[in-house]
Write an enzyme that holds these catalytic residues in place. Structure first.
Site, short mmCIF file in Angstrom:
data_model
loop_
_atom_site.label_atom_id
_atom_site.label_comp_id
_atom_site.label_asym_id
_atom_site.label_seq_id
_atom_site.Cartn_x
_atom_site.Cartn_y
_atom_site.Cartn_z
CG HIS A 101 -2.89 2.61 2.94
ND1 HIS A 101 -3.44 1.72 3.83
CD2 HIS A 101 -3.92 3.35 2.46
CE1 HIS A 101 -4.76 1.91 3.88
NE2 HIS A 101 -5.07 2.90 3.06
CD GLU A 104 0.03 0.38 4.66
OE1 GLU A 104 -0.24 -0.53 3.84
OE2 GLU A 104 -0.84 0.94 5.36
NE ARG A 161 -4.94 5.49 5.81
CZ ARG A 161 -5.06 4.25 6.31
NH1 ARG A 161 -4.02 3.67 6.87
NH2 ARG A 161 -6.21 3.61 6.24
CG HIS A 232 -2.80 -3.00 3.32
ND1 HIS A 232 -3.43 -1.78 3.43
CD2 HIS A 232 -3.39 -3.62 2.27
CE1 HIS A 232 -4.36 -1.67 2.50
NE2 HIS A 232 -4.35 -2.77 1.78
CD GLU A 306 -2.78 -4.20 7.67
OE1 GLU A 306 -1.64 -3.69 7.64
OE2 GLU A 306 -3.81 -3.61 7.34
#
Length: 371
Positions: A101, A104, A161, A232, A306
């Protein structure tokens, strides 16, 4: 916003800009930066990351090589670094990708930090050297190259994104969510069929060249990969397969145990709490992710990370948080990698060794001087 870590080894807030084509990096590259102490405390554009990859190969020719394994829609190379000590025997592998993405930015920064750490570590640490002997690490610092470059264009594109492929006939919007495009319960939950939405899953599974490139590589290597890691941001989570609420991984209990151990290692570094579980249990259901695909084809340890934070800055994590975010994430990844390695090579000793190594690594992160 999500990340997936796969089997181990070791190793919406959204401002969307739907129209327009890709653009070259807006910032220039200063080769001197690679020798500065603060290189790993800043975000870097694609040109700088590509130059850094060349530098890693040049400075570590015995253990680092690169491989182009696909092309983006805009015909840019998708390149990984292969890291490991040479061997005449077939080696097990760890897969890590960052930047699926575009917005990020902390994810590619972590991939760079990870490479730095293992290249420094194997020279002085017997455990890291052992893992470098037994494993090869395949690290893709930026998977969504087109989108990442576009996110650097200006303030209006910073939160982009998706990929940069055009939408289907009749759609004026660009991009597909690459982490909804894999052949893993594709298009069933947590996606959009509206090509202007951020979770648009494409016209079919693997419609995107970037997803096909990863799929092809994993297919060739699946029997050797101990861990799949996809990185991510944000939310401070460690996600295990699957994104579909009605499907569970056959080794769910193992994944949770290893993930919880990684979260504990992370917390020991800077006190940050990471939540562990499946995506439906923690945030929302989804389908077509690379993490789910890795587990579906038999890679036993597959995780999505994440990274920081929990929403205060979101995708625009300040540069002064890069170092601590990477330090803690490295401890978590190291826990998973060590578990995967020791399970493969020592089996019953895995749990004890992993616990000891996590303690050692946490202490080292606190004491080491950031280079």
């Amino acid at each position: 916003m999500m990340l997936c870590l796969g089997s181990v080894g070791l190793v919406l807030l959204a401002l969307t800009v739907q129209n327009g084509h890709g653009a070259p990096d807006s910032a220039g590259w200063n080769g001197k930066d690679t020798t500065e102490r603060n290189y790993y405390t800043r975000y870097h554009n694609m040109t700088e990351i590509s130059d850094w990859m060349e530098k890693m190969k040049r400075e570590n020719p015995d253990v680092v090589s690169s491989m182009v394994y696909g092309q983006t829609y805009e015909e840019r190379n998708i390149t990984l670094l292969k890291i490991g000590l040479r061997s005449t025997k077939r080696k097990k592998a760890i897969w890590m990708d960052c930047g699926i993405h575009a917005r990020e930015w902390i994810a590619p920064a972590f991939c760079q930090y990870f490479v730095k750490e293992i290249l420094q570590g194997y020279k002085t640490d017997t455990k890291v050297k052992e893992m470098m002997k037994n494993l090869d690490f395949y690290v893709t610092p930026v998977l969504n190259v087109d989108g990442y470059i576009y996110s650097w264009l200006n303030d209006s594109t910073r939160l982009w994104r998706k990929s940069r492929s055009p939408g289907p006939v009749g759609c004026t919007c660009y991009g597909t969510d690459l982490n909804r495009n894999f052949y893993a319960n594709w298009g069933t939950v947590g996606v959009s069929t509206n090509c202007c939405e951020e979770t648009y899953c494409g016209t079919k599974a693997l419609s995107e060249s970037e997803a096909r490139a990863v799929t092809d590589m994993l297919g060739k290597m699946s029997g050797d990969i101990l861990a799949f890691l996809t990185i991510h941001s944000y939310s401070q989570l460690i996600l295990v397969p699957y994104g579909h609420p009605n499907i569970s991984a056959p080794n769910y209990n193992e994944l949770m145990e290893v993930g919880l151990g990684a979260a504990k290692a992370i917390k020991a570094v800077h006190g940050m709490d990471y939540t562990v579980g499946t995506s439906p249990d923690i945030i929302y259901p989804n389908s077509g992710s690379s993490c789910d695909y890795a587990r579906l084809i038999g890679i036993p340890l597959s995780f999505t990370f994440e990274l920081r934070d929990q929403g205060e800055y979101g995708f625009k994590l300040p540069e002064d948080q890069i170092q601590p975010a990477c330090e803690e994430a490295y401890a978590g990844v190291q826990h998973i990698i060590t578990y995967a390695h020791d399970k493969a090579f020592y089996s019953s000793a895995a749990t004890v060794t992993t616990t000891l190594w996590t303690t050692v690594m946490t202490a080292w992160v606190f004491s080491a001087t950031f280079l």
